[in-house]
Scaffold this motif. Structure first.
Motif, PDB file in Angstrom:
ATOM      1  N   GLU A  84     -15.370  22.577  11.381  1.00  0.00           N
ATOM      2  CA  GLU A  84     -15.370  21.719  10.267  1.00  0.00           C
ATOM      3  C   GLU A  84     -14.293  22.002   9.355  1.00  0.00           C
ATOM      4  O   GLU A  84     -13.793  21.264   8.436  1.00  0.00           O
ATOM      5  N   ALA A  88     -11.858  19.486   8.182  1.00  0.00           N
ATOM      6  CA  ALA A  88     -11.542  18.937   6.853  1.00  0.00           C
ATOM      7  C   ALA A  88     -10.061  19.151   6.112  1.00  0.00           C
ATOM      8  O   ALA A  88      -9.704  18.477   5.295  1.00  0.00           O
ATOM      9  N   GLU A 138     -14.203  17.680   0.891  1.00  0.00           N
ATOM     10  CA  GLU A 138     -13.949  17.229   2.203  1.00  0.00           C
ATOM     11  C   GLU A 138     -15.017  18.437   2.857  1.00  0.00           C
ATOM     12  O   GLU A 138     -15.515  18.058   3.983  1.00  0.00           O
ATOM     13  N   ARG A 141     -18.435  17.376   2.248  1.00  0.00           N
ATOM     14  CA  ARG A 141     -18.528  16.047   3.223  1.00  0.00           C
ATOM     15  C   ARG A 141     -18.939  16.136   4.499  1.00  0.00           C
ATOM     16  O   ARG A 141     -19.712  15.503   5.358  1.00  0.00           O
ATOM     17  N   ARG A 142     -18.368  17.420   5.163  1.00  0.00           N
ATOM     18  CA  ARG A 142     -18.414  17.655   6.634  1.00  0.00           C
ATOM     19  C   ARG A 142     -19.630  18.683   6.806  1.00  0.00           C
ATOM     20  O   ARG A 142     -19.778  19.051   7.968  1.00  0.00           O
TER      21      ARG A 142
END
Length: 161
Positions: A84, A88, A138, A141-142
């Protein structure tokens, strides 16, 4: 000249170089039919120079490719348990990735980055802060916990932990 080269552009370059040399050394060019043989000689040397240059470029390209391959082999592989982070990073804008890359991978400080980008040191400081903030969002969010991301990714050199 076209028969001596594989590429018509190379032939045109050799012809142009031949006549440039002849123009620069106009007083050395023989008169009459002898001028043709003089130009053949100049063209032959121009073609040899072009081939040497091409060989040097090819050798340099091979050497650089080998150096890059060695550098890539020596570089640490991305952590397989944390994909991730890479995702990102790739989701950021090109300018954010460039800033973060210069700061983290290249190890440049704000003044050096400012020189590279042609902006003020203060602009770098602000942009880098914003890029790090967007990166943290980001990551969130991930589903990545940005607090477990290595500190050098989210902080500048010299910033307190």
């Amino acid at each position: 000249m076209r028969r001596r080269t594989d590429d018509p552009d190379d032939a045109a370059d050799v012809i142009a170089e031949t006549f440039l040399v002849a123009w620069r050394r106009l007083d050395d060019v023989p008169r009459g039919d002898a001028a043709r043989f003089y130009l053949y000689g100049v063209a032959r040397r121009a073609l040899a120079n072009q081939r040497r240059g091409e060989r040097r470029r090819r050798d340099l390209t091979a050497r650089i490719a080998g150096d890059l391959a060695a550098d890539l082999a020596a570089a640490p592989a991305p952590h397989p348990a944390r994909p991730e982070i890479g995702a990102a990073f790739r989701a950021l804008s090109a300018s954010d990735r460039e800033l973060l890359g210069l700061a983290t991978w290249e190890g440049l400080d704000n003044g050096q980055i400012a020189t590279v980008l042609g902006v003020s040191r203060n602009a770098v400081r602000i942009r880098l802060h914003r890029a790090r903030r967007r990166f943290a969002k980001e990551l969130q969010r991930r589903g990545a916990d940005h607090t477990t991301v290595p500190a050098f990714v989210t902080r500048s050199k010299g910033e307190p932990a």
